[in-house]
Scaffold this active site. Structure first.
Site, PDB file in Angstrom:
ATOM      1  N   LYS A  36       0.834  -1.213   0.000  1.00 54.56           N
ATOM      2  CA  LYS A  36       0.000   0.000   0.000  1.00 54.56           C
ATOM      3  C   LYS A  36       0.866   1.259   0.000  1.00 54.56           C
ATOM      4  O   LYS A  36       0.440   2.307  -0.492  1.00 54.56           O
ATOM      5  CB  LYS A  36      -0.994  -0.015   1.165  1.00 54.56           C
ATOM      6  CG  LYS A  36      -0.393   0.014   2.573  1.00 54.56           C
ATOM      7  CD  LYS A  36      -0.095   1.388   3.087  1.00 54.56           C
ATOM      8  CE  LYS A  36       0.747   1.338   4.342  1.00 54.56           C
ATOM      9  NZ  LYS A  36       1.181   2.670   4.796  1.00 54.56           N
ATOM     10  N   THR A  92      -3.456   5.789   3.641  1.00 52.73           N
ATOM     11  CA  THR A  92      -2.217   6.418   3.168  1.00 52.73           C
ATOM     12  C   THR A  92      -2.358   7.062   1.789  1.00 52.73           C
ATOM     13  O   THR A  92      -1.588   7.955   1.459  1.00 52.73           O
ATOM     14  CB  THR A  92      -1.046   5.424   3.184  1.00 52.73           C
ATOM     15  OG1 THR A  92      -1.501   4.146   2.815  1.00 52.73           O
ATOM     16  CG2 THR A  92      -0.421   5.313   4.530  1.00 52.73           C
TER      17      THR A  92
HETATM   18  O1  LIG Z   1       1.825   2.996   7.611  1.00 54.76           O
HETATM   19  C1  LIG Z   1       1.370   4.051   7.949  1.00 54.76           C
HETATM   20  C2  LIG Z   1      -0.027   4.218   8.338  1.00 54.76           C
HETATM   21  O2  LIG Z   1      -0.693   3.003   8.472  1.00 54.76           O
HETATM   22  C3  LIG Z   1       2.234   5.255   7.940  1.00 54.76           C
HETATM   23  O3  LIG Z   1       2.329   5.706   6.652  1.00 54.76           O
HETATM   24  P1  LIG Z   1       3.605   6.546   6.176  1.00 54.76           P
HETATM   25  O4  LIG Z   1       4.810   5.684   6.406  1.00 54.76           O
HETATM   26  O5  LIG Z   1       3.328   6.783   4.723  1.00 54.76           O
HETATM   27  O6  LIG Z   1       3.638   7.807   6.963  1.00 54.76           O
END
Ligand SMILES: O=C(CO)COP(=O)(O)O
Ligand SMILES: NC(=O)C1=CN([C@@H]2O[C@H](COP(=O)(O)OP(=O)(O)OC[C@H]3O[C@@H](n4cnc5c(N)ncnc54)[C@H](O)[C@@H]3O)[C@@H](O)[C@H]2O)C=CC1
Length: 311
Positions: free
Chosen positions: A176, A233
């Site tokens: 993701k 995200t």
């Molecule tokens: O995994 C995450 C939220 O579930 C954090 O996302 P980021 O690493 O893109 O900040």
């Protein structure tokens, strides 16, 4: 059973703070240059129940690993011996570029006497640390350990769902991030919300395809880790992966010190996809963007020019 968190970044600190409502938690970091407020998690004061240390904790039987995926191999070179035999819960979301392994795969290989589990799902560190309601997936192939961990790591604000599908849970979290970069790039380049929705929908299809190739269950990908985390995200500027994509789309600089798991993971996915002849068009283009071989306009043109096909 006591708990220690290894890796004192934003997520490790947030997990330690969240779990400390249940009892004392040890938070290990290789270099702690702060006292009450971790600059990687600004605005969160460490409660007294969290003990911060630079010495590897030897008492805790359950260890949560919150070191980024690309740093985990090096971390294990130094510390696997101290970890081996304890219950290890991988909290990183990525695929190691050097070995092609997942974090849980790295842990299992380095610590053969340990039971390995995965904690993943939609959860910004800042939300967890503030005690906002969050639902996560706890994956463990060993049913008894999975059950015990689910209860040990749940709190009134942190609700854990259990699965035995470790591969699906891990790949949902890793993949993701790649699609979130693509979504950010589309928004940053001004391509619009419809383009972003197309990327989320088709990105989810390729996530599910890649995970199935590795033996994961489609239902796992449709759950918290996978679809749930993709929604978070790919739609929120709280995500570093999304913000990295935004910067790519705008042609703006991005701080290289910020952890962006999806960039290296896209490159690992593109390699595996080529070797196993599985179609991963969005991830492959994000790998090209991350390596600076193409720009966002070229990537979008290539996606739109693909042969027309059944959904
Ligand atoms: O995994 C995450 C939220 O579930 C954090 O996302 P980021 O690493 O893109 O900040
Ligand atoms: N921040 C978040 O909201 C969430 C993060 N995660 C995942 O957690 C993992 C860690 O991310 P963050 O804590 O956010 O990153 P971060 O950038 O805030 O912190 C990373 C930490 O790892 C440490 N580190 C790096 N290399 C190391 C090594 N070799 N040995 C020991 N420590 C090392 C750094 O010093 C730093 O403290 C990532 O895989 C991320 O995807 C998962 C869910 C939410």
């Amino acid at each position: 059973m006591s708990v220690a968190v290894l890796g004192a970044g934003a997520f490790g600190t947030a997990l330690a703070v969240a779990l400390s409502v249940r009892g004392p938690v040890t938070l290990w970091g290789r270099r702690i240059g702060w006292r009450e407020e971790n600059p990687l998690l600004p605005g969160v004061m460490l409660p007294g129940q969290v003990r911060v240390t630079q010495g590897m904790p030897d008492g805790a039987q359950t260890l949560l690993l919150a070191v980024p995926a690309q740093a985990l191999g090096r971390f294990l070179d130094d510390h696997a011996r101290a970890l081996n035999g304890r219950t290890l819960v991988s909290c990183a979301k990525g695929i190691d570029l050097a070995s092609g392994r997942s974090p849980a795969g790295l842990l299992a290989a380095a610590c053969p006497a340990s039971t390995v589990a995965v904690l993943t799902g939609p959860s910004f560190a800042a939300d967890i640390a503030r005690g906002l309601p969050t639902a996560l997936t706890l994956a463990c192939a060993d049913a008894a350990t999975g059950h015990a961990l689910q209860h040990q790591l749940s709190t009134p604000a942190l609700r854990l769902y259990r699965t035995a599908d470790v591969t699906g849970a891990e790949l949902g979290g890793a993949l993701k991030n790649v699609i979130a970069i693509a979504a950010g790039a589309a928004i940053g380049a001004g391509l619009g919300d419809s383009a972003r929705a197309a990327i989320i929908g088709r990105g989810f299809a390729e996530m599910t395809r890649f995970a199935a190739l590795h033996g994961a269950l489609p239902d796992t990908l449709a759950g918290l880790s996978g679809l749930g985390d993709l929604i978070l995200t790919a739609t929120s500027e709280g995500s570093r992966n999304f913000r990295f994509g935004l910067a790519l789309g705008r042609g703006a600089p991005f701080d290289p010190a910020v952890t962006v798991e999806g960039a290296a993971t896209a490159r690992a996915v593109a390699r595996i996809a080529a070797a196993r002849a599985v179609e991963m068009p969005i991830s492959t283009l994000i790998a090209g963007l991350a390596e600076g071989r193409i720009d966002v306009k070229q990537a979008m043109d290539l996606l739109m020019a693909r042969p027309l096909k059944e959904e």
